[in-house]
Motif scaffolding. Structure first.
Motif, PDB file in Angstrom:
ATOM      1  N   GLU A 235       0.803  -1.201  -0.013  1.00 22.33           N
ATOM      2  CA  GLU A 235       0.032   0.052  -0.168  1.00 22.33           C
ATOM      3  C   GLU A 235       0.532   1.093   0.152  1.00 22.33           C
ATOM      4  N   PHE A 236       0.455   2.141  -1.008  1.00 21.38           N
ATOM      5  CA  PHE A 236       0.822   3.716  -0.863  1.00 21.38           C
ATOM      6  C   PHE A 236      -0.092   4.616  -0.059  1.00 21.38           C
ATOM      7  N   VAL A 237      -0.150   4.631   1.014  1.00 21.28           N
ATOM      8  CA  VAL A 237      -1.122   5.518   1.615  1.00 21.28           C
ATOM      9  C   VAL A 237      -0.705   7.050   1.946  1.00 21.28           C
ATOM     10  N   ALA A 238      -1.491   8.087   1.690  1.00 19.61           N
ATOM     11  CA  ALA A 238      -1.247   9.327   1.757  1.00 19.61           C
ATOM     12  C   ALA A 238      -1.991   9.873   3.030  1.00 19.61           C
ATOM     13  N   MET A 239      -1.652  10.512   3.966  1.00 20.86           N
ATOM     14  CA  MET A 239      -2.474  11.275   4.733  1.00 20.86           C
ATOM     15  C   MET A 239      -2.368  12.700   4.665  1.00 20.86           C
ATOM     16  N   ILE A 240      -3.780  13.148   4.401  1.00 18.10           N
ATOM     17  CA  ILE A 240      -3.775  14.588   4.093  1.00 18.10           C
ATOM     18  C   ILE A 240      -4.723  15.321   5.078  1.00 18.10           C
ATOM     19  N   GLY A 241      -4.684  16.361   5.141  1.00 16.49           N
ATOM     20  CA  GLY A 241      -5.501  17.314   5.987  1.00 16.49           C
ATOM     21  C   GLY A 241      -4.780  18.740   6.183  1.00 16.49           C
TER      22      GLY A 241
ATOM     23  N   LEU B 185      -6.131   7.086   0.861  1.00 19.01           N
ATOM     24  CA  LEU B 185      -5.927   8.294   1.582  1.00 19.01           C
ATOM     25  C   LEU B 185      -6.510   8.282   2.751  1.00 19.01           C
ATOM     26  N   LEU B 186      -5.805   8.904   3.886  1.00 23.32           N
ATOM     27  CA  LEU B 186      -6.142   8.962   5.185  1.00 23.32           C
ATOM     28  C   LEU B 186      -6.526  10.499   5.519  1.00 23.32           C
TER      29      LEU B 186
ATOM     30  N   GLY C 295     -10.083   6.056   2.753  1.00 20.81           N
ATOM     31  CA  GLY C 295     -10.773   5.689   1.217  1.00 20.81           C
ATOM     32  C   GLY C 295      -9.781   6.004   0.336  1.00 20.81           C
ATOM     33  N   THR C 296     -10.437   5.268  -0.799  1.00 21.92           N
ATOM     34  CA  THR C 296      -9.736   5.608  -2.167  1.00 21.92           C
ATOM     35  C   THR C 296      -9.548   6.910  -2.544  1.00 21.92           C
ATOM     36  N   PRO C 297      -8.516   7.342  -3.673  1.00 19.10           N
ATOM     37  CA  PRO C 297      -8.491   8.538  -4.119  1.00 19.10           C
ATOM     38  C   PRO C 297      -9.823   8.978  -4.936  1.00 19.10           C
TER      39      PRO C 297
END
Length: 262
Positions: free
Chosen positions: A29-35, A216-217, A228-230
């Protein structure tokens, strides 16, 4: 596999940076945390390897509770966690090779580390990783002679040479130009796929997150409000993450499931 259970961080000022975050990251998994700024993204990443000590909750890596380890045990466990920093965190006066090999310090004795003596197989691995990140032939250059993008590649190589079980990146593109940012994201994607290493990245550039991440988190005020997914990042869920808006009934189904993603 990385699992966090009710991870919470409260600073001495009383500010709650993280609110009971539970999630799982595994596989390639390539997981990106945004906010938004101040949402707790960097705090979450740094709590995983205890550069920031969580107030409560647990962080488990392949079944090992990192939050319960002593200092000596944590030193050994950190060999399994590659870390890429926003400001590179390199030793400017040392060469590219010396900086990359510092990723193997956890595998050699203190005396060998002091003398910078590494086994031949470690040196050969470092050469392979330098080729992988596009720095082949630059091993003898001093880091202070490199561009920002090249320095970030050195930081990535240093993390990968650890042979980690997970790769963490704290805003690795924030000081890079757009073209170099895409190069770095492509490199991290390739590493996740080719080396079977899950990647967790904290990033401000939503377009980069959507373009490269598998998942994405979304954090808002220290709370995990989206997982969820992009493709599931709609205007409504974007509003939840960045403006704290309420989800509609339909969009609520796309928000984070209870207890985090399984």
């Amino acid at each position: 596999m990385l699992e966090t259970h009710d991870l919470r961080k409260v600073y001495p000022t009383g500010d709650e940076a993280l609110t009971s975050i539970s999630t799982t990251i595994e596989g390639k998994e390539f997981v990106a945390m945004i906010g938004p700024s101040g949402a707790g993204k960097s705090t979450f990443v740094r709590c995983i390897n205890r550069l920031t000590e969580p107030t409560s909750g647990t962080v488990e890596l392949d079944g090992t509770d990192l939050t319960a380890l002593s200092s000596a045990e944590l030193r050994d466990a950190r060999r399994n966690i590659g870390m890429i920093f926003q400001e590179y965190n390199l030793v400017e006066r040392l060469t590219v090779m010396e900086n990359v090999l510092s990723g193997r310090l956890g595998y050699v004795s203190n005396w060998a580390a002091f003398r910078r003596k590494f086994p031949q197989e470690d040196i050969e691995l470092a050469y392979e990783i330098l080729e992988l990140v596009g720095l082949g032939g630059m091993e003898n250059k001093r880091v202070d002679e490199l561009s920002g993008g090249q320095r970030q590649r050195v930081g990535i190589a240093r993390a990968v040479v650890q042979n980690p079980k997970i790769l963490l990146a704290d805003e690795p593109t924030s000081s890079l130009d757009p073209e170099t940012s895409h190069d770095v994201m492509e490199l991290l994607t390739d590493i996740a796929t080719d080396h079977d290493i899950p990647v967790l990245i904290n990033i401000h550039e939503v377009d980069l997150a959507v373009g490269y991440a598998d998942r994405l988190l979304g954090l808002h005020d220290g709370e995990l409000v989206f997982d969820g997914t992009p493709e599931e990042l709609t205007d409504d869920t974007h509003g939840v993450i960045y403006r704290g808006e309420e989800l509609t009934t339909t969009e609520a189904k796309r928000a984070i499931p209870a207890g985090g993603r399984r």
